[in-house]
Design a protein around this motif. Structure first.
Motif, PDB file in Angstrom:
ATOM      1  N   ASP A  71       0.817  -1.424  -0.232  1.00  0.00           N
ATOM      2  CA  ASP A  71      -0.074  -0.508  -0.381  1.00  0.00           C
ATOM      3  C   ASP A  71       0.752   1.232  -0.199  1.00  0.00           C
ATOM      4  N   ARG A  99       3.972   1.812  -1.170  1.00  0.00           N
ATOM      5  CA  ARG A  99       4.472   1.951  -2.195  1.00  0.00           C
ATOM      6  C   ARG A  99       3.663   2.378  -3.321  1.00  0.00           C
ATOM      7  N   TYR A 100       2.205   1.903  -3.346  1.00  0.00           N
ATOM      8  CA  TYR A 100       1.310   2.418  -4.651  1.00  0.00           C
ATOM      9  C   TYR A 100       1.180   3.944  -3.998  1.00  0.00           C
ATOM     10  N   TYR A 101       0.813   4.322  -3.145  1.00  0.00           N
ATOM     11  CA  TYR A 101       0.149   5.117  -2.787  1.00  0.00           C
ATOM     12  C   TYR A 101       0.966   6.517  -2.479  1.00  0.00           C
ATOM     13  N   ARG A 145       5.293   5.375  -2.895  1.00  0.00           N
ATOM     14  CA  ARG A 145       6.538   5.568  -4.012  1.00  0.00           C
ATOM     15  C   ARG A 145       7.421   5.087  -2.626  1.00  0.00           C
ATOM     16  N   THR A 188       0.376   8.674  -7.560  1.00  0.00           N
ATOM     17  CA  THR A 188      -1.111   8.364  -7.912  1.00  0.00           C
ATOM     18  C   THR A 188      -1.516   8.858  -8.852  1.00  0.00           C
TER      19      THR A 188
END
Length: 325
Positions: A29, A31-33, A35, A92
Motif C-alpha cells: 500500500d 509503495r502504491y500511494y 512510492r 498516484t
C-alpha cells in the motif's frame, strides 16, 4: 442498542486514525500511494521532516501576511494527512477534484495544501547534499564498475516530460522536441555507480541539445580532475569535460565496418552499466503526476515537483540490477 453503540464507537475510532493509515496498511500500500519502499522507510522520512513541517503556514496565508509573523493555522486534517494528500497528487496522479472528495475538503484547500508542501519539500530536499564525494563513490562502487571503468564519478542522461503546447509560436518552437515530436521540458539527471541520483538539473525547453544542457546545468563545476562521466554516444561533450580534467566514457565509435572483439565487449559492458541511469529515470517517471501533459498553469512549480520526485526516488532502495549492484 449495544451493537449500535459499538458501531458508533468503531466509526469514531476510524475517524481518529489519520487517513494515510486507513489507506496504507501493508508495504505494498505504501509503495502504491507514496512510492516509498515500505512503511518503515516512510516513517523514517516522516519523522525527519515532521518537526519543521509542523511550523508550516499555508502558501496563501504567507502571501497575505508577507513579513508579518503568522500563527500556525488550524488544520482540517492531521499534518501527516496533508503530506499524504501531496503524495496522492504526485505519486498516484490523483486530480484535485478527486482528492477533495476523498479528503472531504474543498478543491481550493487541496490546491493550497499541495502548493504549500511543494515549496516546503523543495526547500528541505534541495538542501540535502546529493553530490557524492570521490571517496563515497569509490566505497559504494559495484565490482562491475571497478572492473571496467573504475574512474567513473557519474552516469548521465537526459529525459523529457511532455507539456501542453503554448499558443505563442516562439514558445512552441522553443519547447518543441524533435525526439518526442511534441512540446516538452527537458532535464539532465546524473547517478552514481551505486544507482543513487546525485545530480538533477533544472528543466529546460525541449529544443535544447544534450551538449547545451550539460553546459548550462552546473554539472561541470562539480567535476574534478580524473573523474569519468559515463554517457551514451549522443553526448559529444568530450572537449568541455577535458577542460575541467574529466573524461567521457562512451561506447567505442566505429572506426571500420566492424568493431574489434575488444571494442565489441567494451561496448556491451558499458551499455549494461549505463542502463542504470535509464532505470533511475524510469523510477522518477513512475510518479504518476507525469503520466499526462504538464499543464502550462504548472510552469511555476514544475521544476520544484521534478526535483522532489527525483530526490524522493532515492528512498525506494537499490535499483536491483542483478550482477551490477
Amino acid at each position: 442498542m449495544k451493537v449500535v453503540m459499538l458501531e458508533m464507537e468503531l466509526e469514531q475510532l476510524k475517524m481518529d486514525v489519520p487517513l494515510i493509515f486507513q489507506y496504507c496498511v501493508t508495504d505494498g500500500d505504501f509503495r502504491y500511494y507514496t512510492r516509498f519502499s515500505s512503511k518503515e522507510v516512510f516513517n523514517v522520512f516522516w519523522e525527519s521532516i515532521e518537526p519543521s513541517a509542523s511550523r508550516l503556514i499555508y502558501w496563501t496565508m504567507a502571501q497575505r501576511t508577507q513579513d508579518v509573523p503568522t500563527p500556525i493555522p488550524h488544520r482540517k486534517h492531521p499534518l501527516i494527512d496533508e503530506f499524504f494528500m501531496f503524495l496522492c497528487r504526485v505519486a498516484t496522479g490523483l486530480h484535485e477534484r478527486t482528492m477533495s472528495t476523498i479528503f472531504k475538503v474543498s478543491k481550493s484547500t487541496v490546491s493550497r495544501v499541495i502548493v504549500t508542501w511543494t515549496s516546503y519539500l523543495f526547500l528541505v530536499l534541495g538542501s540535502l547534499p546529493l553530490w557524492m564525494t570521490k571517496e563515497q563513490v569509490q566505497s559504494t562502487m559495484p565490482d562491475k564498475f571497478k572492473l571496467y571503468c573504475p574512474e567513473v564519478r557519474v552516469i548521465i542522461d537526459c529525459t523529457e516530460i511532455r507539456c501542453e503546447t503554448p499558443s505563442s509560436l516562439s514558445l512552441q518552437s522553443e519547447t518543441f522536441s524533435n525526439y518526442k515530436n511534441h512540446t516538452t521540458f527537458k532535464g539532465l539527471i546524473g547517478i552514481s555507480p551505486c544507482g543513487a541520483i546525485t545530480f538533477v538539473s533544472k528543466l529546460y525547453t525541449g529544443s535544447i541539445s544534450d551538449i547545451e544542457i550539460t553546459r548550462k546545468s552546473q554539472l561541470l563545476q562539480l567535476l574534478e580532475p580524473g573523474d569519468g562521466v559515463m554517457a551514451d554516444k549522443g553526448f559529444l561533450i568530450g572537449k568541455m569535460l577535458s577542460d575541467v580534467g574529466a573524461t567521457l566514457i562512451i561506447p567505442p565509435l566505429k572506426k571500420s565496418a566492424q568493431l574489434s572483439a575488444e571494442d565489441t565487449h567494451k561496448t556491451q559492458e558499458i551499455a549494461r552499466l549505463r542502463v542504470l541511469v535509464e532505470r533511475a529515470i524510469r523510477r522518477v517517471k513512475e510518479y504518476h503526476i507525469w503520466d499526462t501533459l504538464v499543464p502550462l498553469t504548472m510552469t511555476g512549480s514544475v521544476n520544484e515537483l521534478w526535483s522532489i520526485c527525483c530526490i524522493m526516488s532515492n528512498y525506494q532502495g537499490p535499483l536491483d540490477v542483478k550482477g551490477h549492484v
